[in-house]
Design a protein around this motif. Structure first.
Motif, PDB file in Angstrom:
ATOM      1  N   GLY A   1      32.082  99.097  58.640  1.00  0.00           N
ATOM      2  CA  GLY A   1      32.848  97.880  58.780  1.00  0.00           C
ATOM      3  C   GLY A   1      32.093  96.603  58.481  1.00  0.00           C
ATOM      4  O   GLY A   1      32.687  95.524  58.514  1.00  0.00           O
ATOM      5  N   TRP A   2      30.804  96.690  58.184  1.00  0.00           N
ATOM      6  CA  TRP A   2      30.005  95.488  57.945  1.00  0.00           C
ATOM      7  C   TRP A   2      29.819  95.244  56.449  1.00  0.00           C
ATOM      8  O   TRP A   2      29.511  96.156  55.681  1.00  0.00           O
ATOM      9  CB  TRP A   2      28.620  95.622  58.566  1.00  0.00           C
ATOM     10  CG  TRP A   2      28.584  95.371  60.045  1.00  0.00           C
ATOM     11  CD1 TRP A   2      29.632  95.185  60.884  1.00  0.00           C
ATOM     12  CD2 TRP A   2      27.399  95.299  60.852  1.00  0.00           C
ATOM     13  NE1 TRP A   2      29.194  95.006  62.164  1.00  0.00           N
ATOM     14  CE2 TRP A   2      27.823  95.069  62.180  1.00  0.00           C
ATOM     15  CE3 TRP A   2      26.038  95.418  60.584  1.00  0.00           C
ATOM     16  CZ2 TRP A   2      26.925  94.941  63.239  1.00  0.00           C
ATOM     17  CZ3 TRP A   2      25.144  95.298  61.633  1.00  0.00           C
ATOM     18  CH2 TRP A   2      25.581  95.059  62.943  1.00  0.00           C
ATOM     19  N   THR A   3      29.959  93.982  56.084  1.00  0.00           N
ATOM     20  CA  THR A   3      29.547  93.527  54.763  1.00  0.00           C
ATOM     21  C   THR A   3      28.097  93.060  54.844  1.00  0.00           C
ATOM     22  O   THR A   3      27.486  93.059  55.917  1.00  0.00           O
ATOM     23  CB  THR A   3      30.420  92.355  54.294  1.00  0.00           C
ATOM     24  OG1 THR A   3      30.192  91.240  55.185  1.00  0.00           O
ATOM     25  CG2 THR A   3      31.907  92.726  54.303  1.00  0.00           C
ATOM     26  N   THR A   4      27.574  92.616  53.716  1.00  0.00           N
ATOM     27  CA  THR A   4      26.218  92.073  53.715  1.00  0.00           C
ATOM     28  C   THR A   4      26.106  90.849  54.620  1.00  0.00           C
ATOM     29  O   THR A   4      25.069  90.637  55.254  1.00  0.00           O
ATOM     30  CB  THR A   4      25.784  91.719  52.287  1.00  0.00           C
ATOM     31  OG1 THR A   4      26.884  91.114  51.585  1.00  0.00           O
ATOM     32  CG2 THR A   4      25.344  92.950  51.512  1.00  0.00           C
ATOM     33  N   ALA A   5      27.157  90.027  54.702  1.00  0.00           N
ATOM     34  CA  ALA A   5      27.111  88.865  55.602  1.00  0.00           C
ATOM     35  C   ALA A   5      27.045  89.307  57.059  1.00  0.00           C
ATOM     36  O   ALA A   5      26.340  88.703  57.876  1.00  0.00           O
ATOM     37  CB  ALA A   5      28.315  87.963  55.368  1.00  0.00           C
ATOM     38  N   ASP A   6      27.789  90.348  57.405  1.00  0.00           N
ATOM     39  CA  ASP A   6      27.725  90.873  58.772  1.00  0.00           C
ATOM     40  C   ASP A   6      26.319  91.382  59.094  1.00  0.00           C
ATOM     41  O   ASP A   6      25.794  91.148  60.189  1.00  0.00           O
ATOM     42  CB  ASP A   6      28.730  92.017  58.949  1.00  0.00           C
ATOM     43  CG  ASP A   6      30.165  91.568  58.847  1.00  0.00           C
ATOM     44  OD1 ASP A   6      30.532  90.594  59.506  1.00  0.00           O
ATOM     45  OD2 ASP A   6      30.923  92.208  58.091  1.00  0.00           O
TER      46      ASP A   6
END
Length: 206
Positions: free
Chosen positions: A31-36
């Motif tokens: 569920g995480w992107t690079t920003a997360d």
């Protein structure tokens, strides 16, 4: 102990990779992107109150709320720049112990979520540092059996009792497997077939 330069090299590699992909690229962190992921790394080093929730489920909600708040109020550029600066002064003596394996794993979390990835060659120093930290104990306890780790040119590591399974791969692949990224780790498992399948799907790592 791994030399601090290895943690710094992996940090730079991760930041360069995130810049090249942008804030919305997928990662292996569910569920995480690079920003997360960048927000997680920022609060991990700068909000000690958020740390216990990484290992103690009753506090996980607080940890997640701190991460989300940091992501909301920070630009992508600021998040990456803060990660790139490294840990605060008080934590720098612990950079190697805290971050060599952590940043290696997160580099691979980003790399291996992209199409067409291949394992990257590791320096002998990084391979040694990863091998020093990876172990079969947690895997053995998860499946109640003997687990051995085998890497080329190294003495096997073994833990547990009873039926035996052997995980073979280079130290980077074994590190990814042991951190819970089994599906993205190029590791060969031999031995009891039922236990091998249990190990492939077990909850490993934090």
């Amino acid at each position: 102990m791994a030399p601090p330069i290895l943690a710094q090299q992996e940090r730079r590699t991760l930041c360069d990779l995130m810049v090249s992909l942008g804030p919305d690229a997928p990662t292996l962190c569910a569920g995480w992107t690079t920003a997360d992921l960048a927000a997680h790394l920022v609060v991990r080093e700068r909000r000690p109150d958020s740390g216990p929730g990484l290992v103690w489920p009753p506090l996980a909600g607080h940890t997640e709320s701190v991460r989300r708040a940091r992501r909301r109020r920070s630009s992508w550029e600021d998040l990456v720049a803060t990660v790139r600066r490294g840990p605060p002064l008080l934590l720098r003596p612990f950079d190697a112990a805290m971050n060599t394996v952590e940043y290696f794993i997160h580099v691979e979390d980003v790399r291996r979520a992209q199409p067409g990835w291949e394992p990257r060659p590791l320096s002998p120093e990084l391979a040694d540092a990863l091998w020093a930290r990876v172990g079969p104990g947690a895997m053995s306890s998860r499946i109640g059996a003997t687990v051995a780790l085998s890497a080329p040119g190294r003495a096997d590591k073994e833990s547990g009792s009873g039926p035996r399974v052997v995980l073979s791969g280079d130290p980077g692949e074994l590190t990814m497997f042991g951190s819970g990224r089994q599906a993205a780790a190029r590791v060969e498992i031999t031995g009891d077939a039922v236990l091998a399948e249990q190990l492939r799907t077990a909850k490993l790592g934090i």
